[in-house]
Design a protein around this motif. Structure first.
Motif: not given
Ligand SMILES: [Zn+2]
Length: 313
Positions: A68-75, A157-159, A176-178
């Motif tokens: 969903t995005h490239v923050h490390l807890d996701h990607a 908005g979040h990233a 994701g985090d949105t």
């Molecule tokens: Zn995030």
């Protein structure tokens, strides 16, 4: 390993990051083919492969790894996961793609937030993804996943490297985090307890509210949050998130320019979070709530500081 069948061919897999019920990956199965949405970290990969095996599927059955995005807890685990999945491609926001191909900047950015030692301990490493295995999904991109259309929506908005994925089959949205965070321990008879995430360094409140409105336009029956799992009663949650985002921004603006801004912001964010949890009728004692939300207090406060500094420039 906790895993849970949510119907519609969707399984939530606990990535094991931080604590149980904190960080999810979703395994989608359609016509004998599979896809993952979000991956957790390098250390999560065995959990994800075990979930696949529990469905009777082989690594070669996975067509896509979607982040969903490239923050490390996701990607953070995507590169290592792809190394184990011979037929899979990575689907990522156009602004995130280069960070998956060359993760050095991503690693450095996260190290600035968490510190080097915590990085090794929490995230292990980030394995680069070969360029030829990367699919960029701009706004409106449709992916035909084994006859199951998935629609990608740009949701800043979040990233700024964040998309959400609309799954027509389940009338559900992978957010994701949105659409914020919702830890199952904090649910009450009123339903899920939700919190927005303002983590560094791209929190943009107006864009976040607009993204939430856009998601709601699909009239989703459920949101599939990375932190953590499925929530329903989406209209109520969206209204709550909008109110909370405005309160956090008001807090940040009120503390801006005052001495000890960082410390005061942390205290203020914690106070708001605890008040919201109590108002929601969260069944846990206050010290437990405080402990569950400690990391989010810290990250949200840091993100609000980054927002203030960016706003001033
Ligand atoms: Zn995030």
């Amino acid at each position: 390993m906790a895993d849970d069948d949510l119907g519609h061919g969707i399984t939530v897999v606990d990535t094991g990051f931080q604590r149980p019920f904190f960080d999810a990956s979703y395994l989608l199965v359609e016509n004998g083919r599979a896809a993952f949405v979000d991956t957790g970290t390098f250390f999560s990969v065995p959990n994800l492969l075990a979930a696949l095996e529990a469905k009777g599927l082989r690594p070669g059955s996975v067509d896509h790894v979607i982040v969903t995005h490239v923050h490390l807890d996701h990607a953070g685990g995507a590169g290592e996961l792809l190394r184990r999945l011979p037929a899979a491609t990575l689907v990522v926001h156009p602004r995130g793609a280069r960070h998956m191909i060359d993760p050095s900047q991503l690693w450095a950015g996260a190290t600035a937030v968490y510190g080097e030692q915590a990085m090794r301990l929490c995230y292990g490493e980030v394995v680069p993804v070969p360029r030829e295995r990367v699919i960029e999904a701009p706004d409106g991109f449709r992916l035909e996943f084994a006859g199951r259309p998935l629609l990608f929506l740009d949701t800043p908005g979040h990233a700024r490297h964040h998309f959400c994925v609309w799954d027509e089959r389940s009338r559900g949205m992978f957010t994701g985090d949105t659409f914020g965070l919702s830890y199952p321990e904090l649910a009450s008879p009123k339903g899920a307890f939700v919190l927005p995430t303002t983590t560094p360094v791209q929190f943009e409140p107006d864009a976040l509210e607009a993204s939430i409105d856009r998601l709601l336009g699909f009239a989703p029956q459920a949101m599939y949050l990375t932190h953590y799992s499925r929530v329903t009663g989406v209209a109520r949650l969206a209204a709550t998130l909008r109110r909370q985002i405005r309160q956090l921004v008001a807090l940040a603006r009120a503390e801006d320019g005052r001495p000890e801004r960082g410390r005061r912001l942390r205290a203020g964010v914690e106070q708001l979070f605890l008040a919201w949890a109590l108002e929601h009728g969260t069944p846990l004692p206050v010290p437990t709530v405080r402990e569950l939300l400690a990391l989010d207090v810290e990250l949200n406060a840091q993100g609000l500081e980054a927002f203030l500094d960016r706003d001033r420039r």
